[in-house]
Design an enzyme around this catalytic site. Structure first.
Site, mmCIF file in Angstrom:
data_model
loop_
_atom_site.group_PDB
_atom_site.id
_atom_site.type_symbol
_atom_site.label_atom_id
_atom_site.label_comp_id
_atom_site.label_asym_id
_atom_site.label_seq_id
_atom_site.Cartn_x
_atom_site.Cartn_y
_atom_site.Cartn_z
ATOM 1 N N ASP A 83 16.830 -11.923 17.552
ATOM 2 C CA ASP A 83 17.109 -13.388 17.133
ATOM 3 C C ASP A 83 16.161 -13.963 16.375
ATOM 4 O O ASP A 83 14.770 -13.335 15.918
ATOM 5 C CB ASP A 83 17.365 -14.118 18.569
ATOM 6 N N ASP B 142 17.182 -19.445 32.211
ATOM 7 C CA ASP B 142 18.638 -19.808 32.503
ATOM 8 C C ASP B 142 19.465 -18.455 32.512
ATOM 9 O O ASP B 142 20.555 -18.499 32.402
ATOM 10 C CB ASP B 142 19.140 -20.842 31.451
ATOM 11 N N HIS C 237 19.592 -16.348 30.089
ATOM 12 C CA HIS C 237 19.982 -15.666 28.495
ATOM 13 C C HIS C 237 19.010 -14.348 28.385
ATOM 14 O O HIS C 237 18.132 -14.194 28.743
ATOM 15 C CB HIS C 237 19.717 -16.511 27.587
ATOM 16 N N GLU D 87 22.961 -17.785 25.221
ATOM 17 C CA GLU D 87 23.237 -18.849 26.515
ATOM 18 C C GLU D 87 24.336 -18.820 27.481
ATOM 19 O O GLU D 87 25.158 -18.336 27.066
ATOM 20 C CB GLU D 87 22.932 -20.314 25.713
HETATM 21 C C1 F6R Z 1 13.321 -13.420 22.441
HETATM 22 C C2 F6R Z 1 14.706 -13.603 23.410
HETATM 23 C C3 F6R Z 1 14.720 -14.359 24.622
HETATM 24 C C4 F6R Z 1 13.374 -14.044 25.432
HETATM 25 C C5 F6R Z 1 13.451 -15.092 26.594
HETATM 26 C C6 F6R Z 1 12.148 -15.028 27.404
HETATM 27 O O1 F6R Z 1 13.765 -12.516 21.325
HETATM 28 O O2 F6R Z 1 15.396 -12.917 22.971
HETATM 29 O O3 F6R Z 1 15.764 -13.657 25.447
HETATM 30 O O4 F6R Z 1 13.031 -12.902 25.715
HETATM 31 O O5 F6R Z 1 13.697 -16.440 26.105
HETATM 32 O O6 F6R Z 1 11.152 -15.453 26.712
HETATM 33 P P1 F6R Z 1 9.797 -15.426 27.229
HETATM 34 O O7 F6R Z 1 9.280 -13.866 27.136
HETATM 35 O O8 F6R Z 1 8.974 -15.954 26.299
HETATM 36 O O9 F6R Z 1 9.721 -15.741 28.496
#
Ligand code: F6R
Length: 259
Positions: free
Chosen positions: A66, A135, A137, A142
């Protein structure tokens, strides 16, 4: 159900996943990796410096999950910059072979389609590294995201923007929109490896692994994948109902059946 590996700390998780990736690269030097950003995969990328030392990585290909929309790609927290800093440069990958979806406003309407075409042209993703949001995702899909979704623009939840404010000066600087591989895109990778650390992720992990399949917890989509591994520390595993069974299974895992 996903395979669950409960480890003592992030470093152990990083080593296990880095070794799995290095085996793929040794077996197929032009392997296609799916790359997550955020803080969770960092121990994997750190460990890869050692696991891939001396390997020919000149043909390894990669696709980030992403990107933020409207953020200058040169901003240190754009995922283009993060992937360059944490993955491409330290591992010595060819930057032309590592792709990040374009979050540029110009052409954003077709950016998802173009990214899907690039993944297809590469023959699909071999091993997709994933983190999970508090959450639930994965990617930036989301709650409410369709299990059939493809790479497209999404609006980040307030929760995700708060969680990611730590990378910026304030929450107001966290972009409102992102472009993300869809759940349908992610499910087409040949193997999924989801990592999670800390108690803040325990509920999302339990929902993703053991909860009902629901768009309300997008990570639960991994239950539809025939080859998904979840690597968690004890804190992130705290809400797993079958934790003892996962420990028992992993302790008795045949040597040939590595992740
Ligand atoms: C990042 C992504 C998100 C993160 C998630 C957890 O490329 O796709 O799904 O993996 O937001 O973020 P962290 O690892 O910073 O807790």
């Amino acid at each position: 159900m996903a395979e669950v590996v409960i480890v003592s700390d992030k470093e152990e998780a990083g080593r296990i996943v880095a070794e799995a990736i290095a085996r793929r690269v040794h077996a197929r030097p032009d392997t296609v990796l799916g790359l997550a950003t955020g803080s969770t995969p960092l121990p994997v990328y750190e460990s890869l410096r050692e696991s891939l030392a001396g390997a020919d990585v000149s043909r390894v290909r990669g696709f980030a999950l992403d990107e933020y929309v409207g953020l200058d790609p040169a901003h240190p927290e754009s995922y283009r910059s993060v992937i360059a800093r944490e993955v491409v440069e330290p591992l010595g990958l060819d930057p032309d072979r590592v792709h990040v979806p374009s979050g540029a406003l110009e052409g954003i309407e077709t950016a998802g389609e173009r990214y899907e075409a690039a993944i297809a042209a590469a023959g699909g993703i071999e091993l997709q590294v994933l983190g999970i949001g508090t959450d639930g995702h994965i990617g930036f899909n989301e709650p409410g995201s369709s299990f059939a979704s493809r790479t497209r623009v999404k609006t980040l939840t307030r929760q995700t923007r708060e969680d990611n404010a730590r990378f910026f000066d304030s929450i107001d600087d966290v972009p409102m929109h992102c472009i993300t591989q869809g759940l349908g895109t992610i499910l087409e990778a040949r193997q999924l490896v989801l990592l999670a650390f800390g108690e803040g992720k325990a509920e999302a992990v339990a929902g993703a692994v053991e909860g009902p399949l629901t768009a309300s917890l997008p990570g639960s989509a991994i239950q539809l994948h025939p080859r998904a591994t979840v690597v968690v520390d004890e804190a992130a595993a705290a809400r797993l109902r079958y934790a003892d069974y996962y420990r028992y299974t992993y302790a008795n895992k045949p040597e040939w059946q590595r992740i």
